[in-house]
Design an enzyme around this catalytic site. Structure first.
Site: not given
Ligand code: ADP
Length: 342
Positions: A66-67, A111, A160, A219
């Site tokens: 997302k980032t 975020d 999330t 990640r």
């Protein structure tokens, strides 16, 4: 505590490492073909009309990009980007300070937007719609509001927990992208790219093994790669399948990519509660974990792998989950022996 190796949240020292591996264009962004296609059209339309793109909400479990996508949205539209987060915006004044500092056309990334305070959220509605906020001054009967014009901006929110966003906020986004867990083949591509950037050679079969154990999450794939790099360095081992398996065994990641907490959840449902159903709070108490971590991190993965299911009466282990729990002989997770102590 969540196992730091497979916790999809980023730790502070990881951010610098991640920054170096972060794709900077949509072309470099691996996988998620649907979301990529949707964003391509949205960004190109904005470019053709020389306007700021619509506000965008990125929803999905942690560590899926997302980032990274927010950064790409800034880069692809040639606009500056400012980063903030829900927990940092606890008062309407915090948000007013961020919004009033924006330059025209800037991308504002928030975020964990579901963790903003209610007062800030309400201020954001007007800002998103009319590029204006009302600042309250004074208190009680003497209070008044001063309107403040803002530069036009594009809000990119990440969450999330999209279900936790109030409808009025969700509705103000022109587009919502739902990020899915990655296919193993896509994670292999992520790993191939990362190992190239890290100047690390790993045999293709070993990369495939790593990809299969990465919980569908880039990640985690990058993090496991870093652990394998260390293992190879220390053991002067060979970067083949055996080397990768030995490294992962050391770090307690099983063949399905399940880590300690995943296995604790599965074992608790399977053995302690005879397959379930068991409620989330009971499960969290039995394991000594935050209910939120189980719900947003562990469960989506175990459900996706078909190991547990959610029913109105609680979580249940599926037949596959029961088999996995029985076959798992990892120390500390065979039956409920060690879990009795928690
Ligand atoms: P999120 O914001 O959803 O928690 P991030 O955008 O921070 O996730 O991604 C975590 C890391 O995973 C990034 O540093 C990046 O290196 C890597 N990553 C995420 N998505 C991709 C992708 N589609 N292709 C390549 N690398 C990715």
């Amino acid at each position: 505590m969540t196992d730091p190796l497979v916790d999809p949240g980023a730790s502070a020292d990881e951010l610098a490492f991640e920054g170096a591996l972060r794709p900077t264009s949509l072309a470099e962004f691996v996988g998620q073909p649907k979301v990529k296609g949707q964003l391509e059209v949205l960004l190109q339309a904005a470019r053709l009309q020389d306007r700021a793109p619509d506000h965008i909400l990125l929803a999905g479990p942690p560590g899926l990009g997302k980032t990274t996508l927010a950064t790409i949205i800034g880069a692809e539209t040639g606009r500056p980007i400012r980063y903030s987060s829900g927990p940092a915006i606890q008062h309407a004044g915090d948000l007013a300070a961020v919004l009033s500092a924006l330059v025209p056309g800037e991308v504002l990334f928030i975020d964990e937007i579901h963790r903003m305070s209610r007062a800030a959220e309400e201020m954001l509605y007007l800002a998103m719609e009319d590029f204006r906020v009302d600042i309250m001054v004074g208190k009680g009967a003497g209070a008044s509001s001063i309107p403040l014009e803002l530069a036009p901006f594009t809000l990119v929110g990440a969450t999330t927990r999209s279900g936790m966003l109030p409808a009025p906020l969700r509705d103000r986004f022109g587009f919502t992208a739902h990020l899915e867990f990655y296919e193993t083949a896509d994670l292999e591509r992520v790993l191939a790219r990362s190992s190239r950037l890290m100047e690390l050679y790993i045999e293709p079969a070993a990369l495939a093994e790593l990809a299969g154990r990465s919980r569908g999450t880039p990640r985690i794939a990058n993090r496991l790669l870093r652990r394998v790099r260390d293992w190879l360095l220390v053991h002067a081992g060979s970067s083949d399948l055996d080397g990768v398996r030995a490294a992962l065994e050391l770090y307690d990641v099983d063949e399905a990519g399940l880590d300690r907490i995943d296995r604790a959840v599965l074992h608790t449902i399977a053995h302690r509660f005879a397959g379930g159903p068991v409620g989330l709070s009971t499960l969290a108490a039995a394991i000594g974990e935050e209910a939120d971590t189980i719900e947003s991190v562990v469960e989506p993965f175990l459900v996706r792998e078909g190991l547990i299911g959610r029913t109105p009466r609680g979580r249940v282990a599926t037949p596959t989950g029961m088999r996995h729990a029985r076959a798992d002989t990892a120390p500390g997770y065979s039956g409920d022996t060690t879990l009795d102590g928690v």
